[in-house]
Scaffold this motif. Structure first.
Motif, PDB file in Angstrom:
ATOM      1  N   ASP A  42      45.438  56.525 -64.404  1.00  0.00           N
ATOM      2  CA  ASP A  42      45.101  57.724 -65.437  1.00  0.00           C
ATOM      3  C   ASP A  42      44.169  58.583 -64.526  1.00  0.00           C
ATOM      4  O   ASP A  42      42.738  58.332 -64.323  1.00  0.00           O
ATOM      5  CB  ASP A  42      44.471  57.026 -66.646  1.00  0.00           C
ATOM      6  N   TRP A  43      44.432  59.692 -64.213  1.00  0.00           N
ATOM      7  CA  TRP A  43      43.857  60.461 -63.400  1.00  0.00           C
ATOM      8  C   TRP A  43      42.419  61.239 -64.199  1.00  0.00           C
ATOM      9  O   TRP A  43      41.924  62.029 -63.594  1.00  0.00           O
ATOM     10  CB  TRP A  43      44.597  61.640 -62.503  1.00  0.00           C
ATOM     11  N   GLN A  44      42.595  60.890 -65.374  1.00  0.00           N
ATOM     12  CA  GLN A  44      41.546  61.341 -66.506  1.00  0.00           C
ATOM     13  C   GLN A  44      40.458  60.347 -66.659  1.00  0.00           C
ATOM     14  O   GLN A  44      39.429  60.594 -67.304  1.00  0.00           O
ATOM     15  CB  GLN A  44      42.059  61.863 -67.705  1.00  0.00           C
ATOM     16  N   ASP A  45      40.833  59.120 -66.198  1.00  0.00           N
ATOM     17  CA  ASP A  45      39.857  58.205 -66.368  1.00  0.00           C
ATOM     18  C   ASP A  45      38.961  57.780 -65.312  1.00  0.00           C
ATOM     19  O   ASP A  45      39.229  57.342 -64.266  1.00  0.00           O
ATOM     20  CB  ASP A  45      40.366  56.743 -66.763  1.00  0.00           C
ATOM     21  N   ARG A  46      37.809  58.424 -65.372  1.00  0.00           N
ATOM     22  CA  ARG A  46      36.782  58.591 -64.034  1.00  0.00           C
ATOM     23  C   ARG A  46      36.129  56.928 -63.610  1.00  0.00           C
ATOM     24  O   ARG A  46      35.818  56.966 -62.372  1.00  0.00           O
ATOM     25  CB  ARG A  46      35.700  59.343 -64.523  1.00  0.00           C
ATOM     26  N   THR A  47      36.425  56.090 -64.527  1.00  0.00           N
ATOM     27  CA  THR A  47      36.123  54.649 -64.080  1.00  0.00           C
ATOM     28  C   THR A  47      37.013  54.011 -63.149  1.00  0.00           C
ATOM     29  O   THR A  47      36.819  52.903 -62.606  1.00  0.00           O
ATOM     30  CB  THR A  47      35.984  53.955 -65.294  1.00  0.00           C
ATOM     31  N   THR A  48      38.299  54.559 -63.268  1.00  0.00           N
ATOM     32  CA  THR A  48      39.345  53.839 -62.266  1.00  0.00           C
ATOM     33  C   THR A  48      40.042  54.695 -61.452  1.00  0.00           C
ATOM     34  O   THR A  48      40.064  54.076 -60.275  1.00  0.00           O
ATOM     35  CB  THR A  48      40.585  53.212 -63.280  1.00  0.00           C
ATOM     36  N   CYS A  49      40.070  56.064 -61.743  1.00  0.00           N
ATOM     37  CA  CYS A  49      40.829  56.875 -60.853  1.00  0.00           C
ATOM     38  C   CYS A  49      39.920  56.961 -59.359  1.00  0.00           C
ATOM     39  O   CYS A  49      40.713  57.367 -58.293  1.00  0.00           O
ATOM     40  CB  CYS A  49      41.200  58.323 -61.353  1.00  0.00           C
ATOM     41  N   VAL A  50      38.667  56.607 -59.476  1.00  0.00           N
ATOM     42  CA  VAL A  50      38.012  56.716 -57.927  1.00  0.00           C
ATOM     43  C   VAL A  50      38.043  55.738 -57.114  1.00  0.00           C
ATOM     44  O   VAL A  50      37.770  55.655 -56.034  1.00  0.00           O
ATOM     45  CB  VAL A  50      36.545  57.059 -58.404  1.00  0.00           C
ATOM     46  N   LEU A  51      38.753  54.886 -57.668  1.00  0.00           N
ATOM     47  CA  LEU A  51      38.649  53.458 -56.924  1.00  0.00           C
ATOM     48  C   LEU A  51      40.037  53.122 -55.981  1.00  0.00           C
ATOM     49  O   LEU A  51      39.684  52.394 -54.899  1.00  0.00           O
ATOM     50  CB  LEU A  51      38.501  52.257 -57.877  1.00  0.00           C
ATOM     51  N   PHE A  52      41.267  53.668 -56.371  1.00  0.00           N
ATOM     52  CA  PHE A  52      42.303  53.004 -55.842  1.00  0.00           C
ATOM     53  C   PHE A  52      43.150  53.961 -55.029  1.00  0.00           C
ATOM     54  O   PHE A  52      43.000  55.301 -54.835  1.00  0.00           O
ATOM     55  CB  PHE A  52      43.434  52.536 -57.028  1.00  0.00           C
ATOM     56  N   GLY A  53      43.942  53.442 -54.052  1.00  0.00           N
ATOM     57  CA  GLY A  53      44.627  54.310 -53.072  1.00  0.00           C
ATOM     58  C   GLY A  53      46.047  53.564 -52.785  1.00  0.00           C
ATOM     59  O   GLY A  53      46.167  52.279 -53.278  1.00  0.00           O
ATOM     60  N   ASP A  54      46.803  54.097 -51.867  1.00  0.00           N
ATOM     61  CA  ASP A  54      48.058  53.634 -51.365  1.00  0.00           C
ATOM     62  C   ASP A  54      48.130  53.246 -50.334  1.00  0.00           C
ATOM     63  O   ASP A  54      47.529  53.850 -49.227  1.00  0.00           O
ATOM     64  CB  ASP A  54      49.222  54.797 -51.872  1.00  0.00           C
ATOM     65  N   GLY A  55      49.133  52.565 -49.702  1.00  0.00           N
ATOM     66  CA  GLY A  55      49.153  51.922 -48.372  1.00  0.00           C
ATOM     67  C   GLY A  55      49.778  50.606 -48.159  1.00  0.00           C
ATOM     68  O   GLY A  55      50.188  50.046 -49.156  1.00  0.00           O
ATOM     69  N   ALA A  56      49.938  50.191 -47.070  1.00  0.00           N
ATOM     70  CA  ALA A  56      50.907  49.174 -46.605  1.00  0.00           C
ATOM     71  C   ALA A  56      50.303  48.305 -45.542  1.00  0.00           C
ATOM     72  O   ALA A  56      49.818  49.071 -44.432  1.00  0.00           O
ATOM     73  CB  ALA A  56      52.382  49.271 -46.555  1.00  0.00           C
ATOM     74  N   GLY A  57      50.284  47.083 -45.391  1.00  0.00           N
ATOM     75  CA  GLY A  57      50.091  46.262 -44.305  1.00  0.00           C
ATOM     76  C   GLY A  57      50.852  45.106 -43.973  1.00  0.00           C
ATOM     77  O   GLY A  57      51.164  44.548 -44.939  1.00  0.00           O
ATOM     78  N   ALA A  58      51.013  44.697 -42.803  1.00  0.00           N
ATOM     79  CA  ALA A  58      51.985  43.742 -42.738  1.00  0.00           C
ATOM     80  C   ALA A  58      51.668  42.798 -41.523  1.00  0.00           C
ATOM     81  O   ALA A  58      50.812  43.326 -40.539  1.00  0.00           O
ATOM     82  CB  ALA A  58      53.480  44.122 -42.335  1.00  0.00           C
TER      83      ALA A  58
END
Length: 331
Positions: free
Chosen positions: A157-173
């Protein structure tokens, strides 16, 4: 709990290649200042995060996984046809079914070998690594591709400042292969569903499914409570892992932790008596990529030369569920 020492089985499961991939789009703290009521100073002080990568609209978790997997296969100097097991850890699969692992298998141009997903949120890669190691140690597989991949931006939720600052996308193998040389020494897996409401997405296919259509389903987190439980839990698993292997803290060369919060990482390093110079930290540039964070951090440390052959690595993660786990291995 899984806890099986290296001496109990004949074959070792050893990492022979690592790979990572991050989407091109970067979202900085300055960008977030324009979106929600927050500041770079606030985010950095509480989390250590400065930026995160965001998948393009048409980019899926499987797309990210394919790029990371091909990089790992190249590093291992093997072809996709050499893989006889694929395990993908993800919270954000492309589809309800088939599994992301099956979709990845098709993208790699192979078929026939076992392929399945594991869902343990941020601990997913540790769970997947543990399962793959057991396949190899028992002779059920010879070469396994283990992937952590996430498009968490789809459930933010890009309006929720408590969570939207924390997460990102990516992959590792990583590519695991049967070897006479010591590799994975032990793995330790745990979960406690009593804490489910502290970190959750409160809708799914069977429960509150109407929300998916009407409201959307986003990550919800009670941050301070999660922080307290995470620190206590990771302290315990450090002790558990060392005791199980009759190992002293001084024998650990590198801590490669889940990249959720710099303060949690620092607390785990302190428990291991490791200076931060011996801790692989990517949270500042990647944010929390859930199941992808540990293999991404490992790949970066391998490629920049910090982690070398023969080093003893302590991998750990903590995630929604709650789930938590560790892996001790010789690289």
């Amino acid at each position: 709990m899984v806890n099986r020492g290296a001496s109990q089985l004949k074959n070792y499961a050893r990492i022979i290649g690592t790979g990572g991939y991050l989407p091109e789009k970067v979202l900085t703290n300055a960008d977030l200042e324009q979106m929600v009521d927050t500041t770079d100073e606030w985010i950095t002080k509480r989390t250590g995060i400065k930026k995160r990568h965001i998948a393009d609209t048409g980019q899926t978790a499987c797309d990210l996984a394919e790029m990371a997997s091909r990089n790992a296969l190249k590093a291992a100097q093997i072809s996709p046809s050499d893989i006889d097991l694929i395990i993908v850890a993800t919270t954000t699969p492309d589809r309800i079914f088939p599994s992301t692992a099956c979709l990845l298998q098709q993208k790699l141009g192979v078929s026939g070998s076992a392929a399945f997903d594991i869902q343990a949120v941020c601990t997913g890669f540790i769970y997947a690594l543990s399962v793959a190691e057991k396949f190899i140690r028992t002779g059920s597989a010879h070469t396994a591709l283990v992937v952590g991949t996430e498009t968490l931006s789809r459930i933010i939720d890009w309006q929720d400042r408590t969570t939207c600052v924390l997460f990102g996308d990516g992959a590792g193998a990583v590519v695991l292969q049967s070897s006479e040389d010591l590799g994975v020494i032990s793995t330790h897996l745990h979960a406690d569903g009593n804490y489910q409401q502290l970190l959750t997405v409160s809708a799914g296919i069977s429960e509150n499914y109407h929300k998916l259509r009407e409201e959307g389903a986003f990550i919800q987190m009670q941050g301070s409570e999660v922080f307290r439980v995470a620190v206590r839990t990771l302290e315990r698993i450090v002790e558990e892992t060392l005791v199980a292997n009759n190992m002293d803290k001084g024998e650990i060369d590198w801590l490669i932790p889940h990249q959720a919060n710099i303060r949690i990482i620092e607390a785990t390093a302190k428990k291991l008596n490791l200076p931060m110079e011996r801790v692989v930290v990517t949270v500042d540039s990647h944010g929390n990529t859930s199941a992808a964070s540990v293999p991404l951090a490992l790949d970066i440390a391998v490629r920049d030369g910090r982690v070398k052959r023969g080093d003893t690595l302590f991998l750990e993660a903590f995630g929604g569920g709650f789930t938590w786990g560790s892996a001790l291995l010789k690289y």
